[in-house]
Design a protein around this motif. Structure first.
Motif, PDB file in Angstrom:
ATOM      1  N   TRP A 158      88.557  36.539  -2.424  1.00  0.00           N
ATOM      2  CA  TRP A 158      89.758  35.696  -2.424  1.00  0.00           C
ATOM      3  C   TRP A 158      89.948  35.055  -1.048  1.00  0.00           C
ATOM      4  O   TRP A 158      90.309  33.883  -0.930  1.00  0.00           O
ATOM      5  CB  TRP A 158      90.981  36.529  -2.804  1.00  0.00           C
ATOM      6  CG  TRP A 158      92.223  35.718  -3.035  1.00  0.00           C
ATOM      7  CD1 TRP A 158      93.237  35.494  -2.156  1.00  0.00           C
ATOM      8  CD2 TRP A 158      92.567  35.019  -4.230  1.00  0.00           C
ATOM      9  NE1 TRP A 158      94.204  34.708  -2.712  1.00  0.00           N
ATOM     10  CE2 TRP A 158      93.819  34.397  -3.999  1.00  0.00           C
ATOM     11  CE3 TRP A 158      91.964  34.850  -5.468  1.00  0.00           C
ATOM     12  CZ2 TRP A 158      94.467  33.626  -4.974  1.00  0.00           C
ATOM     13  CZ3 TRP A 158      92.605  34.090  -6.434  1.00  0.00           C
ATOM     14  CH2 TRP A 158      93.838  33.481  -6.172  1.00  0.00           C
TER      15      TRP A 158
ATOM     16  N   ASP B 193      87.481  32.626 -14.336  1.00  0.00           N
ATOM     17  CA  ASP B 193      87.783  31.911 -15.581  1.00  0.00           C
ATOM     18  C   ASP B 193      86.502  31.667 -16.389  1.00  0.00           C
ATOM     19  O   ASP B 193      86.489  31.828 -17.616  1.00  0.00           O
ATOM     20  CB  ASP B 193      88.473  30.591 -15.274  1.00  0.00           C
ATOM     21  CG  ASP B 193      88.862  29.838 -16.540  1.00  0.00           C
ATOM     22  OD1 ASP B 193      89.820  30.264 -17.206  1.00  0.00           O
ATOM     23  OD2 ASP B 193      88.196  28.832 -16.874  1.00  0.00           O
TER      24      ASP B 193
ATOM     25  N   ALA C 263      97.363  34.349 -11.436  1.00  0.00           N
ATOM     26  CA  ALA C 263      96.528  33.307 -12.029  1.00  0.00           C
ATOM     27  C   ALA C 263      96.166  33.612 -13.473  1.00  0.00           C
ATOM     28  O   ALA C 263      95.962  32.689 -14.277  1.00  0.00           O
ATOM     29  CB  ALA C 263      95.265  33.119 -11.196  1.00  0.00           C
TER      30      ALA C 263
ATOM     31  N   GLY D 250      97.718  36.769  -6.048  1.00  0.00           N
ATOM     32  CA  GLY D 250      97.047  35.529  -6.406  1.00  0.00           C
ATOM     33  C   GLY D 250      96.192  35.678  -7.645  1.00  0.00           C
ATOM     34  O   GLY D 250      96.264  34.856  -8.575  1.00  0.00           O
TER      35      GLY D 250
ATOM     36  N   GLN E 133      88.645  32.024  -8.360  1.00  0.00           N
ATOM     37  CA  GLN E 133      89.453  31.925  -9.580  1.00  0.00           C
ATOM     38  C   GLN E 133      88.701  31.169 -10.680  1.00  0.00           C
ATOM     39  O   GLN E 133      88.718  31.583 -11.845  1.00  0.00           O
ATOM     40  CB  GLN E 133      90.774  31.222  -9.265  1.00  0.00           C
ATOM     41  CG  GLN E 133      91.726  31.132 -10.443  1.00  0.00           C
ATOM     42  CD  GLN E 133      93.057  30.505 -10.057  1.00  0.00           C
ATOM     43  OE1 GLN E 133      93.535  30.688  -8.916  1.00  0.00           O
ATOM     44  NE2 GLN E 133      93.658  29.777 -10.969  1.00  0.00           N
TER      45      GLN E 133
END
Length: 344
Positions: free
Chosen positions: A96, A108, A179, A175, A104
């Motif tokens: 991160w 996904d 998300a 975070g 991120q």
């Protein structure tokens, strides 16, 4: 309707949150009824702890230069064919820090691949096991013949010892969780794997002193649960208890294990022993009146095998996630030569 004076808006927002219960729900552990209702909607959970064969650790799995969606797709297709419906997958705080947006997007993409194979992963945020000096960038090659020779802790020893880095750790937790807080492709969040584990036998110069590490993790673990809950995820939070004494005269719990059981929405545990002890631990944990999932098992020399554990887990409707899936750079198919009984 008359417009409210902007000066009073913050107070109004706070009042609304309190009246609706939203402010409470973001930081409170799930009630037993909610946890059990969630579990009743799940299939019998079966899977593995997963890292692709191309990665030696969490960093190599997720960094842009070595993220391998084709390999992941192929391997998860094998898992699907075997009837697995979940995977326990480790993240890392440095990923991160390095590239939050890219990390991120890769999560996904991983979720898209996993969903295609009807697999909902449990993501692990922190981990106290193995190398206490994680480094971004290219990872060293596997040490020949050595089990898990490149796995790294998160946070590393330097970050754990430095309270000035805790805001960065909080930003990572919130975070990532925020998300994907409403993403139905995720099964659950495991906030810390085996918190406080002492690795001084393998890393005597790099590891924090056991007393210092335990104190740091004991103070930080409840905060990590709180940080994650503030992101208001739809998925449950957990941290798996390990090395628990479930003898008939009662379990002898350490402070960290008490925190894990007190804070977890659903109960998870690790068990690398004979099936009769596995069953006894399940019975003991069910006294907490919450769903029970085993997130690590399978050690052949001591009787923890698929054919002995899975029938018990299915009968008890306990989720079963074994350690290790593919024979790759982690080399977890080798004996654990650093003093452990876990041989795969």
């Amino acid at each position: 309707m008359k417009k409210l004076n902007p000066v009073f808006m913050p107070a109004v927002v706070i009042a609304v949150c309190l009246c609706t219960g939203r402010g409470w729900s973001q930081t409170a552990r799930w009630p037993e009824q909610k946890a059990n209702a969630w579990y009743a909607r799940q299939p019998w959970l079966v899977g593995s702890n997963y890292v692709p064969k191309s990665a030696i650790n969490q960093l190599e799995m997720w960094q842009e230069a070595t993220f391998d969606p084709d390999e992941i797709d192929k391997e998860l297709s094998w898992a699907e064919a075997m009837g697995m419906n979940t995977m326990r997958v480790f993240l890392h705080d440095l990923l991160w820090q390095q590239d939050a947006g890219g990390f991120q997007r890769r999560i996904d993409r991983f979720l898209t691949i996993a969903s295609r194979h009807h697999i909902r992963p449990m993501f692990v945020l922190f981990d106290s096991c193995w190398d206490p000096l994680p480094r971004l960038g290219p990872q060293h090659p596997p040490i020949p013949g050595v089990y898990n020779s490149g796995w790294v802790q998160s946070p590393g020893a330097a970050a754990l010892a430095d309270a000035n880095q805790y805001p960065r750790l909080k930003a990572y937790v919130q975070g990532v969780v925020a998300a994907f807080a409403k993403d139905g492709r995720i099964l659950a969040w495991d906030v810390w794997n085996e918190p406080g584990t002492d690795n001084a036998g393998s890393y005597p110069k790099e590891e924090l002193k056991e007393k210092d590490k335990t104190a740091k993790v004991t103070a930080l673990l409840p905060q990590v649960f709180e940080w994650a809950r503030e992101a208001n995820p739809m998925q449950p939070l957990t941290s798996g208890v390990w090395a628990v004494d479930t003898s008939p005269d009662g379990a002898s719990l350490g402070e960290l294990q008490e925190i894990q059981l007190r804070e977890s929405d659903v109960i998870t545990f690790h068990n690398y022993t004979w099936p009769e002890y596995f069953k006894r631990q399940v019975s003991w944990l069910k006294k907490y009146n919450r769903p029970v999932i085993c997130t690590e098992y399978m050690a052949r020399p001591v009787g923890s095998t698929f054919d002995t554990v899975l029938p018990i887990a299915k009968e008890e409707r306990v989720g079963a996630i074994n350690w290790g899936f593919v024979a790759g750079k982690t080399q977890t198919y080798l004996p654990w030569t650093r003093g452990s009984i876990r041989t795969f």
